[in-house]
Enzyme design. Structure first.
Site, mmCIF file in Angstrom:
data_model
loop_
_atom_site.group_PDB
_atom_site.id
_atom_site.type_symbol
_atom_site.label_atom_id
_atom_site.label_comp_id
_atom_site.label_asym_id
_atom_site.label_seq_id
_atom_site.Cartn_x
_atom_site.Cartn_y
_atom_site.Cartn_z
ATOM 1 N N LYS A 88 -1.263 -1.762 -4.692
ATOM 2 C CA LYS A 88 -2.178 -0.611 -4.868
ATOM 3 C C LYS A 88 -1.070 0.618 -5.140
ATOM 4 O O LYS A 88 -0.849 1.445 -4.098
ATOM 5 C CB LYS A 88 -2.802 -0.087 -3.470
ATOM 6 C CG LYS A 88 -4.299 -0.127 -3.278
ATOM 7 C CD LYS A 88 -4.687 0.543 -2.227
ATOM 8 C CE LYS A 88 -5.321 -0.552 -1.349
ATOM 9 N NZ LYS A 88 -5.820 -0.143 -0.054
ATOM 10 N N ASP A 115 0.845 -1.155 0.012
ATOM 11 C CA ASP A 115 -0.155 0.087 -0.067
ATOM 12 C C ASP A 115 0.789 1.100 -0.037
ATOM 13 O O ASP A 115 1.382 1.608 -0.967
ATOM 14 C CB ASP A 115 -0.893 -0.098 1.284
ATOM 15 C CG ASP A 115 -2.132 0.890 1.225
ATOM 16 O OD1 ASP A 115 -2.563 1.386 0.060
ATOM 17 O OD2 ASP A 115 -2.346 1.222 2.423
ATOM 18 N N PHE A 138 -10.178 0.110 -0.302
ATOM 19 C CA PHE A 138 -9.883 -0.633 0.866
ATOM 20 C C PHE A 138 -10.528 -1.991 0.528
ATOM 21 O O PHE A 138 -11.756 -1.921 0.303
ATOM 22 C CB PHE A 138 -10.408 0.001 2.271
ATOM 23 C CG PHE A 138 -9.854 -0.790 3.316
ATOM 24 C CD1 PHE A 138 -8.601 -0.318 3.746
ATOM 25 C CD2 PHE A 138 -10.545 -1.812 3.902
ATOM 26 C CE1 PHE A 138 -7.915 -1.068 4.746
ATOM 27 C CE2 PHE A 138 -9.928 -2.390 5.137
ATOM 28 C CZ PHE A 138 -8.635 -2.046 5.407
ATOM 29 N N ARG A 146 -10.659 -12.354 7.076
ATOM 30 C CA ARG A 146 -9.557 -12.917 6.462
ATOM 31 C C ARG A 146 -9.805 -14.147 5.734
ATOM 32 O O ARG A 146 -8.980 -14.704 4.999
ATOM 33 C CB ARG A 146 -8.380 -13.319 7.702
ATOM 34 C CG ARG A 146 -7.822 -11.763 8.133
ATOM 35 C CD ARG A 146 -6.576 -12.228 9.010
ATOM 36 N NE ARG A 146 -6.164 -11.257 10.015
ATOM 37 C CZ ARG A 146 -5.468 -10.096 9.658
ATOM 38 N NH1 ARG A 146 -5.212 -10.068 8.420
ATOM 39 N NH2 ARG A 146 -5.374 -9.321 10.554
HETATM 40 P P1 IMP Z 1 1.818 -0.243 3.833
HETATM 41 O O1 IMP Z 1 2.782 -0.592 4.909
HETATM 42 O O2 IMP Z 1 1.068 0.862 3.834
HETATM 43 O O3 IMP Z 1 2.246 -0.816 2.637
HETATM 44 O O4 IMP Z 1 0.721 -1.543 4.220
HETATM 45 C C1 IMP Z 1 0.605 -2.828 4.262
HETATM 46 C C2 IMP Z 1 -0.261 -3.378 4.988
HETATM 47 O O5 IMP Z 1 -1.330 -2.679 5.217
HETATM 48 C C3 IMP Z 1 -0.922 -4.631 4.735
HETATM 49 O O6 IMP Z 1 -0.017 -5.632 4.997
HETATM 50 C C4 IMP Z 1 -2.129 -4.737 5.273
HETATM 51 O O7 IMP Z 1 -2.113 -5.557 6.392
HETATM 52 C C5 IMP Z 1 -2.608 -3.316 5.398
HETATM 53 N N1 IMP Z 1 -3.412 -3.075 4.176
HETATM 54 C C6 IMP Z 1 -3.181 -2.211 3.133
HETATM 55 N N2 IMP Z 1 -4.198 -1.662 2.461
HETATM 56 C C7 IMP Z 1 -5.225 -2.527 2.844
HETATM 57 C C8 IMP Z 1 -6.468 -2.946 2.447
HETATM 58 O O8 IMP Z 1 -6.975 -2.485 1.648
HETATM 59 N N3 IMP Z 1 -7.359 -3.845 3.014
HETATM 60 C C9 IMP Z 1 -6.519 -4.389 4.215
HETATM 61 N N4 IMP Z 1 -5.637 -4.341 4.787
HETATM 62 C C10 IMP Z 1 -4.724 -3.284 4.019
HETATM 63 MG MG MG Z 2 -4.288 -5.404 8.681
#
Ligand code: IMP
Ligand code: MG
Length: 186
Positions: A133, A105, A154, A167
């Site tokens: 994403k 993300d 999301f 999950r």
């Molecule tokens: P990042 O550090 O922002 O890249 O986020 C990664 C973590 O955020 C993932 O491993 C997920 O646990 C959570 N996450 C990010 N986007 C989503 C989503 O759309 N649905 C559920 N969990 C998400």
């Molecule tokens: Mg999570």
């Protein structure tokens, strides 16, 4: 507790599409590592469904280990700081390592984990994520294997949670946040 049908916006990736893509990824990984032992590292908890299906499609000899991280910040927005809550059981020195993640993300989680694991001197360190994403990216991260690129929405199911639930669903859906009410655990 609400039923997810109340706020499921759309099924973004159905079970058949997920399994077909995972078979392709497994074949690609097997081809690339070509018989060399591969050490899969799953980031808990979101990556676990993907890991178990993916490893069944990998034909190169593989081992598996787990780690868990939590990001500071609110439930749906990370801040960039990541804390290890469960470390690996085994040493990764002299191993080919592939990180298996549910979604990239902002990129902060993967970046922190990569920085940490690099210090432990694996032979190689690559990233396999089921979902990407890109619109949300705040830091550049390498992605070597990508299941699906998805829009800035999301998502839940197939390892990904909404407030820890759902999950277990075999597909990935998008949430209509206007219709979603957080669970009251009291
Ligand atoms: P990042 O550090 O922002 O890249 O986020 C990664 C973590 O955020 C993932 O491993 C997920 O646990 C959570 N996450 C990010 N986007 C989503 C989503 O759309 N649905 C559920 N969990 C998400
Ligand atoms: Mg999570």
């Amino acid at each position: 507790m609400q039923d997810y049908h109340d706020y499921l916006d759309q099924v973004l990736v159905n079970e058949e599409q997920l399994q077909a893509r995972i078979a392709e990824l497994g074949a690609e990984i097997s081809r690339d590592y070509n018989g060399q032992p591969l050490h899969l590292i799953c980031i808990l908890r979101g990556g676990v469904m993907f890991l178990t299906d993916l490893m069944r499609q990998i034909t190169t000899p593989c081992t598996v280990d787990f780690m868990a991280v939590s990001s500071y910040g609110t439930a749906r927005k990370s801040t960039g700081q990541v804390r290890i809550t469960l470390d690996l059981t085994e040493d990764i020195q002299e191993r080919h390592v592939l990180l298996v993640e549910d979604i990239v993300d902002s990129g902060y989680t993967i970046r922190s984990v990569l920085e940490l694991l690099e210090t432990r001197k694996p032979i190689s360190l690559k990233v396999c994520t089921l979902l990407d994403k890109p619109e949300r990216r705040e830091v550049e991260v390498p992605i070597h294997y990508r299941g699906f690129q998805i829009p800035n929405k999301f998502v839940f199911g197939y390892g990904l949670d909404i407030d820890e639930y759902y999950r277990n669903l075999p597909f990935i859906g998008t949430v209509d946040l206007d219709r979603y009410h957080p669970v009251d655990h009291d």
